[in-house]
Write an enzyme that holds these catalytic residues in place. Structure first.
Site, PDB file in Angstrom:
ATOM      1  N   ARG A  58      19.913  31.002 -42.442  1.00 32.18           N
ATOM      2  CA  ARG A  58      18.390  30.834 -42.860  1.00 32.18           C
ATOM      3  C   ARG A  58      18.409  30.420 -44.253  1.00 32.18           C
ATOM      4  O   ARG A  58      17.228  29.706 -44.671  1.00 32.18           O
ATOM      5  CB  ARG A  58      17.690  32.002 -42.406  1.00 32.18           C
ATOM      6  CG  ARG A  58      16.164  31.929 -43.040  1.00 32.18           C
ATOM      7  CD  ARG A  58      15.067  32.833 -42.121  1.00 32.18           C
ATOM      8  NE  ARG A  58      15.956  34.431 -42.032  1.00 32.18           N
ATOM      9  CZ  ARG A  58      16.059  35.039 -42.937  1.00 32.18           C
ATOM     10  NH1 ARG A  58      15.560  34.776 -44.124  1.00 32.18           N
ATOM     11  NH2 ARG A  58      16.536  36.372 -42.700  1.00 32.18           N
ATOM     12  N   TYR A 111      -2.384  13.384 -42.095  1.00 30.84           N
ATOM     13  CA  TYR A 111      -2.084  13.975 -40.769  1.00 30.84           C
ATOM     14  C   TYR A 111      -2.949  15.001 -40.245  1.00 30.84           C
ATOM     15  O   TYR A 111      -3.433  15.912 -40.899  1.00 30.84           O
ATOM     16  CB  TYR A 111      -0.525  14.144 -40.803  1.00 30.84           C
ATOM     17  CG  TYR A 111       0.059  14.540 -39.469  1.00 30.84           C
ATOM     18  CD1 TYR A 111       0.544  13.622 -38.620  1.00 30.84           C
ATOM     19  CD2 TYR A 111       0.585  15.967 -39.181  1.00 30.84           C
ATOM     20  CE1 TYR A 111       0.898  14.077 -37.423  1.00 30.84           C
ATOM     21  CE2 TYR A 111       1.169  16.166 -37.968  1.00 30.84           C
ATOM     22  CZ  TYR A 111       1.354  15.234 -37.201  1.00 30.84           C
ATOM     23  OH  TYR A 111       2.030  15.705 -35.825  1.00 30.84           O
ATOM     24  N   ASP A 183       2.998  13.005 -49.009  1.00 34.58           N
ATOM     25  CA  ASP A 183       3.622  13.061 -47.646  1.00 34.58           C
ATOM     26  C   ASP A 183       4.004  11.491 -47.393  1.00 34.58           C
ATOM     27  O   ASP A 183       3.044  10.562 -47.140  1.00 34.58           O
ATOM     28  CB  ASP A 183       2.768  13.524 -46.608  1.00 34.58           C
ATOM     29  CG  ASP A 183       3.216  13.308 -45.171  1.00 34.58           C
ATOM     30  OD1 ASP A 183       4.052  12.640 -44.989  1.00 34.58           O
ATOM     31  OD2 ASP A 183       2.642  14.241 -44.353  1.00 34.58           O
ATOM     32  N   LYS A 208      10.328  11.310 -37.700  1.00 29.53           N
ATOM     33  CA  LYS A 208       9.667   9.990 -37.453  1.00 29.53           C
ATOM     34  C   LYS A 208      10.935   8.974 -37.580  1.00 29.53           C
ATOM     35  O   LYS A 208      11.955   8.967 -37.089  1.00 29.53           O
ATOM     36  CB  LYS A 208       8.273   9.613 -38.315  1.00 29.53           C
ATOM     37  CG  LYS A 208       7.517  10.910 -38.104  1.00 29.53           C
ATOM     38  CD  LYS A 208       6.875  10.964 -36.639  1.00 29.53           C
ATOM     39  CE  LYS A 208       6.235  12.050 -36.265  1.00 29.53           C
ATOM     40  NZ  LYS A 208       5.095  12.640 -37.416  1.00 29.53           N
TER      41      LYS A 208
HETATM   42  C1  PLP Z   1       4.491  13.672 -37.656  1.00 25.39           C
HETATM   43  C2  PLP Z   1       3.793  13.841 -38.957  1.00 25.39           C
HETATM   44  C3  PLP Z   1       3.812  15.069 -39.613  1.00 25.39           C
HETATM   45  C4  PLP Z   1       4.278  16.253 -39.144  1.00 25.39           C
HETATM   46  O1  PLP Z   1       5.762  16.091 -38.805  1.00 25.39           O
HETATM   47  P1  PLP Z   1       6.542  16.986 -37.610  1.00 25.39           P
HETATM   48  O2  PLP Z   1       7.828  16.732 -37.836  1.00 25.39           O
HETATM   49  O3  PLP Z   1       5.713  16.564 -36.350  1.00 25.39           O
HETATM   50  O4  PLP Z   1       6.155  18.306 -37.843  1.00 25.39           O
HETATM   51  C5  PLP Z   1       3.396  15.246 -40.971  1.00 25.39           C
HETATM   52  N1  PLP Z   1       2.919  14.155 -41.756  1.00 25.39           N
HETATM   53  C6  PLP Z   1       2.753  12.900 -41.210  1.00 25.39           C
HETATM   54  C7  PLP Z   1       2.223  11.580 -41.970  1.00 25.39           C
HETATM   55  C8  PLP Z   1       3.414  12.643 -39.825  1.00 25.39           C
HETATM   56  O5  PLP Z   1       3.288  11.458 -39.259  1.00 25.39           O
END
Ligand code: PLP
Length: 399
Positions: A58, A111, A183, A208
């Site tokens: 962890r 998001y 982000d 992604k």
């Molecule tokens: C998908 C996404 C997230 C969240 O990511 P997960 O891996 O699904 O938790 C956060 N920010 C953006 C811009 C995203 O496209």
């Protein structure tokens, strides 16, 4: 009697790995939850940072560290952290750095789950939040309060692909002593490196484009300031936002082809955007580098020629047209994600933006005929044919 048969000594006790003068070429997967030390003195040395060693998964494990170092290299970061999802990374960045009484200002097209964290969860812990339009740095400046501690923005918004004025916002954050968290999931370090533009914290959903195969859920967060890095790390370890070693291993494998996938998908996206714009029945196409995009100049300035793999478009025919389009394109997954190696189609009104009222969606320009495409690495001829068929079906349904 079976009782008489001795149990071999090495059956339950772990066996050392067979000796080999050669080494594995591929990073081994290390699922071990715990790491054994020689003696209490050595454990002390580890905990006190005098020697490097893993203790408990962890708190960190080799597969996460290997992956983090590769993404660090892409971002020009140090000490980035891999967490169990992109949302774990967003949560750790915010909750690790903020306290009750602070205010955090977000971009108004973040998001969906980041919006929920800001709107519903942070206020429960006494952290005030508000949103402003990140394409308008002056509006952002007006929304900053004396107690604002952090700004959270995405460079390229979902699904209208608006491009935030990050240099403008970064200048305001610097002047007002506010942390800037970016982000960067949509733009990726291939197109934009937030640390070079004044960001203090960079966040990715590794799920992604970076991992790129829709088979792992992971996140990444890096902070410039080592004190923030430690605060984020401690929050993540305490709340257990740990990634699985196997997921990290898969993501490391995916990341090795990230630059190749990205370049090919981007080339496809540019060509597909122009193809769609020429099809009868298409009302509009949104791609940051097209001259008709509302933020075209800023996109060119910040992204250069790197328009990315995401594009959106709108067809005639409302919901009936949308249903006809997805049914006519059955070989292409209709699913709410992005960044897969293959092209994926999503429909914002029925997925990411379904919680919004019809009017709120209309204000963002998201109609029933609005689709987002995460363009993959397929042959462009195939994609052009698929989309021509889909758009024609939507047009026929529109009557
Ligand atoms: C998908 C996404 C997230 C969240 O990511 P997960 O891996 O699904 O938790 C956060 N920010 C953006 C811009 C995203 O496209």
């Amino acid at each position: 009697m079976s009782d008489d048969r001795p149990i071999p000594e090495n059956l339950v006790r772990r066996t050392p790995l067979p000796t080999s003068v050669s080494r594995p070429v591929v990073t081994p997967i290390m699922p071990s939850v715990v790491y054994a030390s020689d003696c209490p003195d050595e454990l002390d040395a580890q905990y006190e940072g005098r020697v490097k060693g893993f203790t408990y998964a962890r708190e960190g494990h080799p597969n996460a560290e290997v992956l983090a170092q590769k993404i660090d290299a892409l971002e020009g970061a140090e000490g980035g952290l891999i967490l169990g999802s992109g949302m774990a990374a967003v949560t750790a960045a915010l909750m690790g750095c903020l306290k009750a009484g602070d205010h955090v200002l977000g971009g108004d097209q973040l998001y969906g789950r980041s919006l929920r964290l800001m709107g519903t969860d942070l206020p429960r812990f006494g952290i005030a939040t508000s949103l402003a339009d990140p394409t308008d740095a002056a509006a952002f400046a007006r929304a900053i309060r004396p107690e604002t501690r952090m700004v959270l923005v995405e460079l390229v918004s979902n699904p209208t692909l608006r491009v935030a004025d990050i240099p403008g916002i970064a200048a305001i954050c610097k002047e007002r002593g506010v942390l800037l968290a970016v982000d960067s999931t949509f733009s990726t370090p291939r197109a934009f490196r937030p640390f070079e533009h004044g960001a203090d914290i960079v966040i990715h959903s590794v799920t992604k484009l970076l991992a790129g195969h829709s088979d792992v859920t992971l996140g990444y967060v890096a902070a410039k300031d080592p004190a923030l890095r430690k605060a984020i790390y401690d929050f993540a370890v305490t709340t257990g936002l740990t990634p699985s070693p196997f997921d990290c291993w898969l993501a490391e494998r995916g990341l090795m082809t990230f630059h190749l996938r990205y370049d090919r998908a981007e080339e496809n996206a540019k060509a597909l955007a122009d193809h769609l714009a020429g099809l009868p029945g298409v009302r509009r196409v949104l791609y940051p580098l097209r001259a008709d995009h509302p933020d075209h100049n800023r996109a060119s300035g910040l992204l250069g020629a790197r328009g990315g793999n995401m594009l959106s478009f709108e067809v005639e025919g409302g919901r009936a047209g949308a249903n006809a389009l997805t049914r006519a394109m059955r070989d292409l997954p209709f699913a709410p994600t992005l960044g897969d190696i293959a092209t994926i189609l999503s429909h914002s009104a029925s997925s990411s933006h379904r919680a919004l009222s019809h009017e709120a969606r209309a204000a963002l320009g998201i109609s029933e005929g609005f689709f987002r495409i995460s363009v993959g690495v397929e042959d462009i001829g195939l994609l052009k044919r698929d989309f021509a068929a889909g758009v024609a079906a939507a047009r026929a349904a529109a009557g």
